[in-house]
Design an enzyme around this catalytic site. Sequence first.
Site, PDB file in Angstrom:
ATOM      1  N   SER A   1     -11.506  -0.929   0.353  1.00  0.00           N
ATOM      2  CA  SER A   1      -9.808  -1.002   0.855  1.00  0.00           C
ATOM      3  C   SER A   1      -9.936  -1.647   2.368  1.00  0.00           C
ATOM      4  O   SER A   1      -9.104  -2.252   2.721  1.00  0.00           O
ATOM      5  CB  SER A   1      -9.487   0.147   1.018  1.00  0.00           C
ATOM      6  OG  SER A   1      -8.811   0.746  -0.219  1.00  0.00           O
TER       7      SER A   1
ATOM      8  N   HIS B   1      -3.510   6.229   2.999  1.00  0.00           N
ATOM      9  CA  HIS B   1      -4.203   5.067   2.958  1.00  0.00           C
ATOM     10  C   HIS B   1      -3.499   3.612   3.765  1.00  0.00           C
ATOM     11  O   HIS B   1      -3.934   2.786   4.363  1.00  0.00           O
ATOM     12  CB  HIS B   1      -4.109   4.710   1.582  1.00  0.00           C
ATOM     13  CG  HIS B   1      -5.367   3.812   0.921  1.00  0.00           C
ATOM     14  ND1 HIS B   1      -4.936   2.287   0.682  1.00  0.00           N
ATOM     15  CD2 HIS B   1      -6.643   3.781   0.606  1.00  0.00           C
ATOM     16  CE1 HIS B   1      -6.149   1.819   0.393  1.00  0.00           C
ATOM     17  NE2 HIS B   1      -7.120   2.586   0.547  1.00  0.00           N
TER      18      HIS B   1
ATOM     19  N   ASP C   1       1.043  -1.153  -0.033  1.00  0.00           N
ATOM     20  CA  ASP C   1       0.056   0.204   0.008  1.00  0.00           C
ATOM     21  C   ASP C   1       0.797   1.183   0.065  1.00  0.00           C
ATOM     22  O   ASP C   1       2.089   1.197  -0.213  1.00  0.00           O
ATOM     23  CB  ASP C   1      -0.994   0.086   1.258  1.00  0.00           C
ATOM     24  CG  ASP C   1      -2.218   0.655   0.988  1.00  0.00           C
ATOM     25  OD1 ASP C   1      -2.598   1.954   0.721  1.00  0.00           O
ATOM     26  OD2 ASP C   1      -3.323  -0.329   0.901  1.00  0.00           O
TER      27      ASP C   1
END
Length: 932
Positions: free
Chosen positions: A369, A204, A148
């Site tokens: 996600s 994120h 990520d």
Amino acid sequence: MTLAAGAATAPPTVPGRLVLKLLPGRPATAVDAALRALGAHGRQQKFPRALAPCLEKRGSVNLRGIYQIEVPVTLSLERARIVLLGTGVVEYVEPLYIRMPQYQPNDPLADSTLTDLAASQYYLKQIQAYRAWDVTRGDSSIVIGITDSGVRLTHEDLRQQIKHNYADPINGRDDDGDGYVDNFTGWDLANNDNDPGYDIKIVHGTLVAGVATARTDNGVGIAGLGNRCRFLPLNIYPNTPTGYFAGVEAVVYAADHNCKVINMSWGAAGGYSRYEQDAMTYAAVNRDAVLVAAAGNTNADLQFYPASYDHVLSVSGVDNKDQKSPAATYGHRVDLVAPGLSILTTYGYHGTTPQGTADADYVAVGGTSFAAPLVAAAAALVRWRFPQFTADQVAAQLRQTTDNIDGLPANAAWATRLGTGRLNVLKALTQTSRQEARVLTSTLAPARPAYLPGDTIRLAVNVQNLLQPIAGLTVTLTALSPYITVRQGTFAAGNLAMLGRANNAGTPFRLAVATSGIPLNTTATLRYRLTAAGGYQSDQYLDIVLNPDYVVLNASDLAVTLTSRGNLAFDDLAGSVGLGLTYRGSGNILSEGGLLLATTPTRVSDRLRSSGGQARQSFFSLGQATRQQPGPRADQEVRAAFQDTIPVAGSRIRSVGMAVRQRAYAWSTPGRRDFVLLEYSLKNLTADTLKPLYAGLYTDWDLPTPDGGASNAAAWDSTRALGYTYALSQQSTSTLPASYAGVRLLRGGAPAVYSINNNAPAGTPVRLADGFSLAEKFLTLSSGTARAQRSAGLPSGADVSQVVGTRITRLAPGDSTTVTFALLVATSLPQLQAAADAARNAYATLLPTRPAALAEGFSVFPNPTSGPLQLELPARFGLVSVHVINALGQVVRAQAGSGNLARLNLAGLAPGVYTVRAQGTAGVRTRAVMVH
């Protein structure tokens, strides 16, 4: 098998970089020569330390043959594919796709119904996490690879959960010999350094890591579902000028560094990649890692990668009531769902602890996600609870222990398209009697990206039982589309022990595609229903594309794709829509081709390359291209109709204003197998007489050479009006059947030819390196044969292309004219010339009343016509009478005339070809006219 056809538009790619895979055991010398010819460099092995395939692990792949190359940004993907695949030692050539995080901010102000949920981890109770932790809390030896953006490594709920590599401490050396210096705390794959930490622009990774592995029992913050399991931070997004997206590289890194579970909360719709699939297969099969990916936030039924790849658990999202999240992707490729709205997790953006430790804050977020890391954490717990399970078995256990939510009224619209149900961690850890048999591979024969009406298909499957022994397993194939008939759809796999396999290669399923009535580009779904004794049942699905917006003319030794909008070989510059042009079973040898019309330097119509890697879109289809076999005049015939936009005074439209009816002919008889005929009827739709009109075919041939360099040259045969391209070194080998290819003008006005060196330097009149402008296209059509002796590519060869065209002196409003070309391929120049002569003779038989030579100064229009016909003869012809004669020699119309003009009305005549004979004081003139 995952089919990319019918998927969404491909995601963006890394500019100037491609990947290729060498066939096993083949030398790379030919590839290096091909790279030099392409202007490419920097062939770098992507995964030099990858684990080699193991015979005991069926389906394992070899990543050591994959190389990354640096290419000119102006090089087209299809051009690179043709040259590199032409070496015979390359398996595939692909772009590097850029996949984005699947994060959607979930503000209370944006959705007030979620405000109460945002302050708690409601989802842990929903998936039975608290009771599951009574069974096992996992172990620090089970590591989840978080591929990520960077992670806030100092966050109070994350810093103790990181898996450190104590074999390579920070000392400037590669102590463990894995090729990475000081990779003590993960790695930054995107920027190639040892800092996978937080980037303020992308939070994120911190959010995802918290969902999966936030520290438990530390008295602060939240509890990650993985509990005692650790995570390896791997950054995949660039934060330096030289960085690039590295999701695939991170997956391989995680697999090679003992991550038993790998989370991918990123992706994009479409863009199927064999390179990416190879990497997923390597991680799952070679390295036995469970791969988990977000299904995407598209609210659509589509292929989403990497989630839709084989060996990847595709996770979609639901809310706290098990209702599908509004934005969540759905479809038969989804394996299961997990909570994905208002997920409270680590943030690390604002706060500090009382002790001053950076970033202790939390936030509620939404998107698939954050559903994916819940499943990844569950997989980690299952791996610790059942250490004997393979990665495929862990995935099966998770699928088979979900809570089915199809029965909820709110989910009725998505029944069977939310996987097996919503994640239940307790069941996954405690229910040991579950069964799951699964179709591992699907092999279609013939293998095609899409199937045409009337095609027949064989389908072989490989089935494996993943969990408890299963008795009397049967696989039944059903078509969920009215356009496919299953002629043989049952496979009795029998009794299978745990991990036992069976296949039906000897008696594959047999399918038939409907012969008519299929809408364009239809995605047809096939369902595998697996049933066994004791009531076991599960379903899997396979999508195939039917009736693409093109047809393939393949009666002769040429197999060429013809689109409904004037292109040859492919309908797009990427070479993904269409089957190209092959000769005697060769690979594709035409990277781009199509019709080109012009009347001025600013009024040009085509669907060819323009600039910036884009193509013009002048032509739009008036009806699908259709193939008739046999046809009334040839063994195969194709019909298509398209037009461009009609220019309006004062507008910025830069088209010609033409309706086009295309006919194509191919034969399987000896002497006619090296060519196809392409006939275009052009009708002026404007209110102006076009004086003149130019029409031609652009062809970018790529004929392979023994060294893989595609060293081609282009030339002109004036006696035949034949432009051709040839491979300079074709004499040195007999293994390259397509050594010459070209286009002959068979019907039209004055011929034209323009040969182009595609890599010509700046200042060249036509330079494709910076695009193909309207003015350049007009120049290629309007230069006549002035450049006929200027062969492109000599003396040493080059990447060349060519325009062969014609000049029509005038075309009045509403009138039509016909131009015809022969598309030819041969193994030598004499054979090509013989094929060109045979094409001329074949075309003469199509219109048997056509005179051997058309009289100069005698024009009839429109031709073809539906009735009205005007004749124009030389000024002193002295017209006396006009007769219209049918194919039987009978006079069907007659009228007197005078001067040099006459008007007739052929309405009422049967469609067909007629001869118009004009008798005058200066002699007799005849012309062939087609009535439709």
